[in-house]
Design a protein around this motif. Structure first.
Motif, mmCIF file in Angstrom:
data_model
loop_
_atom_site.group_PDB
_atom_site.id
_atom_site.type_symbol
_atom_site.label_atom_id
_atom_site.label_comp_id
_atom_site.label_asym_id
_atom_site.label_seq_id
_atom_site.Cartn_x
_atom_site.Cartn_y
_atom_site.Cartn_z
ATOM 1 N N LEU A 78 13.467 -33.086 -24.281
ATOM 2 C CA LEU A 78 12.805 -31.588 -24.462
ATOM 3 C C LEU A 78 11.265 -31.543 -23.656
ATOM 4 O O LEU A 78 10.659 -32.257 -23.805
ATOM 5 C CB LEU A 78 12.443 -31.001 -25.931
ATOM 6 N N ASP A 79 11.478 -30.596 -22.543
ATOM 7 C CA ASP A 79 10.574 -30.525 -21.614
ATOM 8 C C ASP A 79 10.256 -32.029 -21.023
ATOM 9 O O ASP A 79 8.959 -32.480 -20.960
ATOM 10 C CB ASP A 79 8.896 -30.001 -22.315
ATOM 11 N N ALA A 130 7.061 -19.385 -25.325
ATOM 12 C CA ALA A 130 7.299 -20.495 -24.145
ATOM 13 C C ALA A 130 8.556 -20.679 -23.723
ATOM 14 O O ALA A 130 9.420 -20.066 -24.237
ATOM 15 C CB ALA A 130 6.868 -22.012 -24.706
ATOM 16 N N THR A 131 8.992 -21.266 -22.561
ATOM 17 C CA THR A 131 10.270 -21.525 -21.984
ATOM 18 C C THR A 131 10.329 -23.050 -22.127
ATOM 19 O O THR A 131 9.478 -23.637 -21.232
ATOM 20 C CB THR A 131 10.420 -21.105 -20.548
ATOM 21 N N HIS A 132 11.216 -23.436 -22.704
ATOM 22 C CA HIS A 132 11.325 -24.943 -22.767
ATOM 23 C C HIS A 132 12.558 -25.402 -22.212
ATOM 24 O O HIS A 132 13.584 -24.691 -22.212
ATOM 25 C CB HIS A 132 11.598 -25.423 -24.254
ATOM 26 N N THR A 133 12.422 -26.423 -21.396
ATOM 27 C CA THR A 133 13.457 -27.167 -20.527
ATOM 28 C C THR A 133 14.412 -28.124 -21.748
ATOM 29 O O THR A 133 13.729 -29.142 -22.079
ATOM 30 C CB THR A 133 13.319 -27.722 -19.399
#
Length: 124
Positions: free
Chosen positions: A72-73, A88-91
């Motif tokens: 995660l991020d 938020a935008t999480h990877t």
């Protein structure tokens, strides 16, 4: 902060693919109240947006914790414990040091354990 200023969505940019093949990133938008944890969010995506997203977990009956580990991020986390930030935008990606099976599912067990191979007594 007024109601209008509060973030209403969480974006998940999920790395998807099969095996060593090409990787693509797919964005999913979740309403803030849809999930408390990343695992809840991924399950919400499967139930409401995309039932083809592959993710592994076995929290309830299998007594096999650690199956929901992902990046995660860029940090290794348990998806069931990781919290997402509203707005938020999480990877989200599979574990980098393990072979990807599909989407967020990585190979966990060593080859000998997966195949049921036992060492010969002579090797001991």
């Amino acid at each position: 902060m007024s109601t209008e200023d509060k973030p209403t969505m969480i974006c998940l940019d999920v790395q998807r693919g099969v095996g060593a093949g090409a990787t693509r990133v797919q964005r999913y938008e979740l309403p803030v109240g849809a999930a408390d944890s990343l695992l809840d969010g991924l399950r919400w995506v499967r139930e409401n947006l995309d039932d083809t997203l592959a993710v592994r977990y076995s929290c309830i009956n299998a007594n096999a914790c650690k199956e929901c580990m992902v990046l995660l991020d860029g940090k290794v986390v348990y998806a069931c414990m990781a919290r997402m930030q509203p707005g938020a935008t999480h990877t989200v990606a599979p574990l980098a040091n393990k072979a990807r099976i599909r989407d967020l599912i990585s190979q966990i067990a060593p080859v000998k354990e997966r195949l049921g191979v036992q060492e010969d007594d002579d090797d001991l």
